[in-house]
Design a protein around this motif. Structure first.
Motif, PDB file in Angstrom:
ATOM      1  N   LEU A 158       2.143 -33.480  21.560  1.00  0.00           N
ATOM      2  CA  LEU A 158       2.660 -33.601  20.204  1.00  0.00           C
ATOM      3  C   LEU A 158       2.985 -32.224  19.634  1.00  0.00           C
ATOM      4  O   LEU A 158       4.021 -32.030  18.986  1.00  0.00           O
ATOM      5  CB  LEU A 158       1.646 -34.318  19.311  1.00  0.00           C
ATOM      6  CG  LEU A 158       2.059 -34.475  17.837  1.00  0.00           C
ATOM      7  CD1 LEU A 158       3.331 -35.310  17.718  1.00  0.00           C
ATOM      8  CD2 LEU A 158       0.926 -35.095  17.030  1.00  0.00           C
ATOM      9  N   TYR A 159       2.102 -31.243  19.884  1.00  0.00           N
ATOM     10  CA  TYR A 159       2.338 -29.889  19.379  1.00  0.00           C
ATOM     11  C   TYR A 159       3.645 -29.327  19.933  1.00  0.00           C
ATOM     12  O   TYR A 159       4.468 -28.784  19.191  1.00  0.00           O
ATOM     13  CB  TYR A 159       1.167 -28.984  19.757  1.00  0.00           C
ATOM     14  CG  TYR A 159       1.282 -27.567  19.244  1.00  0.00           C
ATOM     15  CD1 TYR A 159       0.975 -27.260  17.921  1.00  0.00           C
ATOM     16  CD2 TYR A 159       1.709 -26.539  20.073  1.00  0.00           C
ATOM     17  CE1 TYR A 159       1.083 -25.967  17.436  1.00  0.00           C
ATOM     18  CE2 TYR A 159       1.829 -25.236  19.600  1.00  0.00           C
ATOM     19  CZ  TYR A 159       1.505 -24.956  18.283  1.00  0.00           C
ATOM     20  OH  TYR A 159       1.623 -23.671  17.822  1.00  0.00           O
ATOM     21  N   LEU A 160       3.855 -29.479  21.249  1.00  0.00           N
ATOM     22  CA  LEU A 160       5.096 -28.986  21.841  1.00  0.00           C
ATOM     23  C   LEU A 160       6.300 -29.816  21.398  1.00  0.00           C
ATOM     24  O   LEU A 160       7.395 -29.282  21.211  1.00  0.00           O
ATOM     25  CB  LEU A 160       4.990 -28.990  23.359  1.00  0.00           C
ATOM     26  CG  LEU A 160       4.230 -27.806  23.967  1.00  0.00           C
ATOM     27  CD1 LEU A 160       4.099 -27.969  25.474  1.00  0.00           C
ATOM     28  CD2 LEU A 160       4.932 -26.493  23.644  1.00  0.00           C
ATOM     29  N   ALA A 161       6.100 -31.131  21.210  1.00  0.00           N
ATOM     30  CA  ALA A 161       7.195 -31.983  20.746  1.00  0.00           C
ATOM     31  C   ALA A 161       7.643 -31.561  19.349  1.00  0.00           C
ATOM     32  O   ALA A 161       8.856 -31.480  19.068  1.00  0.00           O
ATOM     33  CB  ALA A 161       6.769 -33.447  20.743  1.00  0.00           C
ATOM     34  N   ILE A 162       6.688 -31.265  18.473  1.00  0.00           N
ATOM     35  CA  ILE A 162       7.025 -30.795  17.134  1.00  0.00           C
ATOM     36  C   ILE A 162       7.715 -29.444  17.219  1.00  0.00           C
ATOM     37  O   ILE A 162       8.657 -29.152  16.481  1.00  0.00           O
ATOM     38  CB  ILE A 162       5.752 -30.687  16.263  1.00  0.00           C
ATOM     39  CG1 ILE A 162       5.160 -32.082  16.009  1.00  0.00           C
ATOM     40  CG2 ILE A 162       6.065 -30.014  14.937  1.00  0.00           C
ATOM     41  CD1 ILE A 162       6.008 -32.975  15.151  1.00  0.00           C
ATOM     42  N   GLY A 163       7.243 -28.590  18.142  1.00  0.00           N
ATOM     43  CA  GLY A 163       7.890 -27.303  18.331  1.00  0.00           C
ATOM     44  C   GLY A 163       9.330 -27.453  18.772  1.00  0.00           C
ATOM     45  O   GLY A 163      10.233 -26.760  18.290  1.00  0.00           O
ATOM     46  N   ILE A 209      10.766 -37.451  10.818  1.00  0.00           N
ATOM     47  CA  ILE A 209      10.393 -36.035  10.776  1.00  0.00           C
ATOM     48  C   ILE A 209       9.113 -35.837   9.974  1.00  0.00           C
ATOM     49  O   ILE A 209       8.200 -35.109  10.379  1.00  0.00           O
ATOM     50  CB  ILE A 209      11.539 -35.201  10.172  1.00  0.00           C
ATOM     51  CG1 ILE A 209      12.739 -35.172  11.129  1.00  0.00           C
ATOM     52  CG2 ILE A 209      11.083 -33.774   9.864  1.00  0.00           C
ATOM     53  CD1 ILE A 209      13.991 -34.584  10.510  1.00  0.00           C
ATOM     54  N   ILE A 210       9.021 -36.515   8.834  1.00  0.00           N
ATOM     55  CA  ILE A 210       7.826 -36.383   7.981  1.00  0.00           C
ATOM     56  C   ILE A 210       6.593 -36.937   8.684  1.00  0.00           C
ATOM     57  O   ILE A 210       5.519 -36.317   8.671  1.00  0.00           O
ATOM     58  CB  ILE A 210       8.067 -37.100   6.632  1.00  0.00           C
ATOM     59  CG1 ILE A 210       9.146 -36.349   5.830  1.00  0.00           C
ATOM     60  CG2 ILE A 210       6.767 -37.191   5.833  1.00  0.00           C
ATOM     61  CD1 ILE A 210       9.627 -37.096   4.608  1.00  0.00           C
ATOM     62  N   VAL A 211       6.734 -38.096   9.327  1.00  0.00           N
ATOM     63  CA  VAL A 211       5.594 -38.706  10.029  1.00  0.00           C
ATOM     64  C   VAL A 211       5.121 -37.814  11.173  1.00  0.00           C
ATOM     65  O   VAL A 211       3.909 -37.606  11.354  1.00  0.00           O
ATOM     66  CB  VAL A 211       5.974 -40.114  10.552  1.00  0.00           C
ATOM     67  CG1 VAL A 211       4.921 -40.633  11.523  1.00  0.00           C
ATOM     68  CG2 VAL A 211       6.135 -41.075   9.385  1.00  0.00           C
ATOM     69  N   LEU A 212       6.043 -37.259  11.946  1.00  0.00           N
ATOM     70  CA  LEU A 212       5.662 -36.375  13.045  1.00  0.00           C
ATOM     71  C   LEU A 212       4.946 -35.128  12.529  1.00  0.00           C
ATOM     72  O   LEU A 212       3.959 -34.677  13.116  1.00  0.00           O
ATOM     73  CB  LEU A 212       6.896 -35.981  13.860  1.00  0.00           C
ATOM     74  CG  LEU A 212       7.493 -37.062  14.758  1.00  0.00           C
ATOM     75  CD1 LEU A 212       8.802 -36.583  15.371  1.00  0.00           C
ATOM     76  CD2 LEU A 212       6.521 -37.469  15.849  1.00  0.00           C
ATOM     77  N   ASN A 213       5.427 -34.574  11.435  1.00  0.00           N
ATOM     78  CA  ASN A 213       4.774 -33.397  10.873  1.00  0.00           C
ATOM     79  C   ASN A 213       3.377 -33.725  10.354  1.00  0.00           C
ATOM     80  O   ASN A 213       2.438 -32.948  10.534  1.00  0.00           O
ATOM     81  CB  ASN A 213       5.628 -32.810   9.747  1.00  0.00           C
ATOM     82  CG  ASN A 213       6.785 -31.991  10.264  1.00  0.00           C
ATOM     83  OD1 ASN A 213       6.672 -31.339  11.297  1.00  0.00           O
ATOM     84  ND2 ASN A 213       7.907 -32.012   9.566  1.00  0.00           N
ATOM     85  N   LEU A 214       3.239 -34.882   9.711  1.00  0.00           N
ATOM     86  CA  LEU A 214       1.914 -35.289   9.224  1.00  0.00           C
ATOM     87  C   LEU A 214       0.970 -35.531  10.397  1.00  0.00           C
ATOM     88  O   LEU A 214      -0.223 -35.191  10.322  1.00  0.00           O
ATOM     89  CB  LEU A 214       2.037 -36.547   8.364  1.00  0.00           C
ATOM     90  CG  LEU A 214       2.714 -36.366   7.000  1.00  0.00           C
ATOM     91  CD1 LEU A 214       2.867 -37.713   6.297  1.00  0.00           C
ATOM     92  CD2 LEU A 214       1.915 -35.403   6.119  1.00  0.00           C
ATOM     93  N   SER A 215       1.497 -36.095  11.483  1.00  0.00           N
ATOM     94  CA  SER A 215       0.672 -36.308  12.670  1.00  0.00           C
ATOM     95  C   SER A 215       0.192 -34.982  13.231  1.00  0.00           C
ATOM     96  O   SER A 215      -0.976 -34.848  13.649  1.00  0.00           O
ATOM     97  CB  SER A 215       1.466 -37.073  13.740  1.00  0.00           C
ATOM     98  OG  SER A 215       1.858 -38.338  13.276  1.00  0.00           O
ATOM     99  N   LEU A 216       1.081 -34.005  13.255  1.00  0.00           N
ATOM    100  CA  LEU A 216       0.694 -32.685  13.754  1.00  0.00           C
ATOM    101  C   LEU A 216      -0.393 -32.067  12.866  1.00  0.00           C
ATOM    102  O   LEU A 216      -1.391 -31.538  13.368  1.00  0.00           O
ATOM    103  CB  LEU A 216       1.910 -31.759  13.795  1.00  0.00           C
ATOM    104  CG  LEU A 216       1.610 -30.305  14.159  1.00  0.00           C
ATOM    105  CD1 LEU A 216       1.061 -30.205  15.574  1.00  0.00           C
ATOM    106  CD2 LEU A 216       2.845 -29.440  13.996  1.00  0.00           C
ATOM    107  N   LEU A 217      -0.192 -32.126  11.557  1.00  0.00           N
ATOM    108  CA  LEU A 217      -1.187 -31.555  10.645  1.00  0.00           C
ATOM    109  C   LEU A 217      -2.540 -32.256  10.810  1.00  0.00           C
ATOM    110  O   LEU A 217      -3.598 -31.607  10.793  1.00  0.00           O
ATOM    111  CB  LEU A 217      -0.691 -31.674   9.202  1.00  0.00           C
ATOM    112  CG  LEU A 217       0.491 -30.786   8.824  1.00  0.00           C
ATOM    113  CD1 LEU A 217       0.969 -31.103   7.414  1.00  0.00           C
ATOM    114  CD2 LEU A 217       0.117 -29.314   8.940  1.00  0.00           C
TER     115      LEU A 217
END
Length: 426
Positions: free
Chosen positions: A207-212, A414-422
């Motif tokens: 997930l971290y790399l996917a967000i990156g 985009i918002i959901v992925l960022n919240l998942s990362l946080l």
């Protein structure tokens, strides 16, 4: 509502559009999409794609594809906004939001531009080190001189600037055609990697790399940039201008997808298949490519493409910074001053990290900068989707319902992925 003075006033409506039909008319609109595409293949992409391909093989190809499709939709909205409203995204935010909100969005846009510039600084410094053996900290310092490259190019007009960028893009693409041919990836595994799997979200490392990758692909500053530079064309028919400019950006982003996918494919076919799942540093990739592929030129070609990528991103980052400052603040600085301010804000943390952690910290900072970009992305995407769905602002070019719904879906993802990362970081 009266439109504010255009950003990049010296380039506004300076590219002539010939009358009649044919390839010359299409060619007149080609260019802005390729400037935007540069941001989708900058050194930050290299760091995330190499790390993703090395660690997880072809699995993150689906993220590269999804990010690119999202980018095509969002850049098409930028075309609509710039041509139909006569304002770029920064100007529209200033005009449609309260002063406090506009200032907040400006600050976030500046953070995104500095994060992008940080990737360009580090990517160029790493390329100089690999090609010429220059210490990384000196390479970081030398990137301050990039401002003179920008000034020199802009003296020849906006069209010449576009042609310079396209030439470097062709060079980068040619380098990776060579690299992929030498890596001989498994076609079946590549095709399987284009299909997303549940562990992209459930596995924190993926997930971290996917967000990156998402942050490195769909960049906030590109939305401001594209909505402005489509206004460099001296068009008379808005509907035709929207159509041709959208084709231009779609074709250019297709090239960006090829390059991004190629970086990940080379890493997967060379390092992951070869049992080296730990290659996350660009420098390590450079040193391992030639011996693992058995081709002496592979590493040099890789470094040349990286240097071209860093220089290309410098051009578009400067333009985006100028557009954001002029649009939000109506403040016009000389290009050299704007460039030096942005570059110094990137050079200082880059130099501190290199001095404190050595070369190993540079790529980690590259990946982090792309995650920061992703976290900033909703603050540019949400206004863009709102404005292009507003009939009072857009008139006949308001987004149709299907496009408006798709754009909100992308913003929500985009918002959901960022919240998942946080959440995973907490």
């Amino acid at each position: 509502m009266a439109s504010p003075p255009p950003s990049l006033a010296d380039s506004f409506r300076t590219v002539a559009v010939p009358t009649g039909a044919g390839w010359r008319r299409w060619f007149a609109f080609a260019g802005p999409g390729f400037l935007v595409a540069v941001g989708y293949m900058d050194p930050g992409n290299w760091a995330t794609d190499i790390a993703g391909g090395s660690a997880f093989g072809y699995a993150l190809l689906s993220v590269v594809l999804l990010s690119n499709l999202m980018a095509i939709v969002l850049q098409a909205l930028c075309v609509r906004l710039g041509i139909a409203s006569g304002m770029d995204l920064a100007q529209a935010c200033r005009a449609r939001y309260s002063r406090g909100t506009a200032i907040g969005l400006w600050l976030l846009a500046e953070v995104a531009i500095v994060a992008c510039d940080l990737a360009e600084v580090l990517g160029t410094a790493i390329a100089l080190q690999l090609l010429f053996g220059l210490p990384l900290v000196w390479g970081v310092a030398i990137t301050a001189l990039d401002v003179f490259v920008i000034l020199g190019l802009q003296r020849f007009g906006f069209r010449k600037l576009e042609l310079f960028v396209v030439a470097l893009l062709v060079l980068i693409a040619g380098c990776f055609v060579f690299e992929v041919a030498q890596a001989r990836p498994a076609v079946g595994a590549m095709l399987a990697g284009l299909l997303p799997t549940a562990d992209l979200v459930t596995d924190p490392a993926r997930l971290y790399l996917a967000i990156g990758i998402l942050g490195a692909t769909v960049m906030p500053h590109n939305l401001y940039l594209h909505s402005s530079i489509v206004q460099t064309r001296a068009f008379t028919d808005q509907r035709e201008a929207v159509r041709w400019a959208t084709i231009d950006s779609t074709v250019a982003l297709g090239l960006a997808f090829f390059i991004n996918a190629a970086i990940l494919i080379v890493a997967a076919a060379t390092f992951h298949v070869g049992g080296r799942h730990d290659v996350a540093e660009i420098g390590d990739a450079y040193h391992l490519l030639s011996p693992m592929l058995g081709v002496g030129a592979a590493s040099a070609v890789f470094a040349v493409a990286l240097l071209a990528s860093g220089q290309n991103s410098t051009v578009t980052g400067t333009l985006a910074g100028q557009i954001v400052m002029e649009g939000f603040l109506h403040l016009r600085l000389p290009v050299w001053a704007r460039r030096l301010v942005t570059r110094l804000l990137a050079i200082v943390p880059a130099a501190l990290v290199v001095v404190a952690t050595g070369d190993a910290g540079a790529t980690r900072l590259l990946v982090l900068s792309q995650v920061v970009l992703s976290l900033q992305l909703p603050f540019a995407v949400v206004p863009l989707v709102r404005f292009t769905g507003d009939r009072a602002l857009m008139g006949a070019h308001v987004s149709p319902r299907w496009l408006h719904g798709l754009a909100w879906t992308i913003a929500g993802l985009i918002i959901v992925l960022n919240l998942s990362l946080l959440w995973s970081m907490v």
